[in-house]
Enzyme design. Structure first.
Site, short mmCIF file in Angstrom:
data_model
loop_
_atom_site.label_atom_id
_atom_site.label_comp_id
_atom_site.label_asym_id
_atom_site.label_seq_id
_atom_site.Cartn_x
_atom_site.Cartn_y
_atom_site.Cartn_z
N GLY A 49 -6.81 -99.15 -0.39
CA GLY A 49 -5.75 -99.52 0.54
C GLY A 49 -5.75 -101.02 0.75
N THR A 51 -21.71 -105.41 -0.78
CA THR A 51 -21.52 -106.37 -1.87
C THR A 51 -21.12 -107.76 -1.38
OG1 THR A 51 -19.21 -105.74 -2.18
CG2 THR A 51 -20.86 -104.55 -3.49
N HIS A 56 -19.19 -106.16 10.32
CA HIS A 56 -19.51 -104.88 9.65
C HIS A 56 -20.90 -104.39 10.03
CE1 HIS A 56 -16.14 -103.80 7.02
NE2 HIS A 56 -15.88 -105.10 6.97
#
Length: 173
Positions: free
Chosen positions: A9, A34, A49
């Site tokens: 998305g 990553t 995050h």
């Protein structure tokens, strides 16, 4: 063999949040990240995050060596969230220069590693091919193409492909 779910998305469409929601029922959870903190903005994104990720995840930083990180987890994981292919492809491009061959080989190796993994995998990526073709910037076109081809490789082996639109998942496969 575990199941493979690919979530794609646009930016801020809810991909990572859905991945964490789908991970809830699993016990031994790993998060393969990553992203690299190469500037202040990326540092802030990574920190966001980290702070929003549930504490029952063990994090593995793997900006380039994703396949090795997955193989190392072996039978110690029930679930791995790989977030994200977008940054991984960018990192590989910087590592391999203008040679697309090694990038696409690593994408093939990732597809095989996901298929062979004894744990469930949720893979997050961006859908970057839906916008305007970046005619003024060859490297941007190259990135879009490499990520698109990688997304296709992973979607081929995935059991389920979800497209996030404004926070809502649409089942593609």
């Amino acid at each position: 063999m575990g199941t493979i779910t690919l979530i794609t998305g646009g930016a801020r469409s809810g991909k990572s949040m859905l991945a964490l929601k789908l991970a809830l029922p699993y016990q031994r959870k790993f998060f393969v990240a990553t992203g690299e903190a190469l500037d202040d903005e990326m540092t802030a994104r990574i920190e966001f995050h980290r702070t929003t990720r549930p504490q029952d995840f063990q994090t593995v930083e793997a900006p380039v060596n994703v396949v090795a990180a997955l193989e190392k987890l072996g039978k110690s994981a029930d679930l791995v969230v790989l977030d994200c292919l977008t940054l991984w492809i960018s990192n590989l491009m910087h590592r391999h220069g203008m040679d697309d061959g090694p990038v696409l080989e690593e994408a093939d190796q990732l597809a095989s590693a996901l298929t062979d993994a004894p744990f469930a995998c949720i893979v997050v990526t961006d859908e970057v091919g839906s916008g305007i073709v970046p005619t003024d910037h060859a490297e941007s076109r190259r990135f879009r193409d490499l990520l698109g081809w990688t997304n296709q490789k992973i979607a081929t082996v995935a059991d389920q492909v979800l497209l996030m639109v404004a926070g809502y998942p649409l089942k593609v496969k």
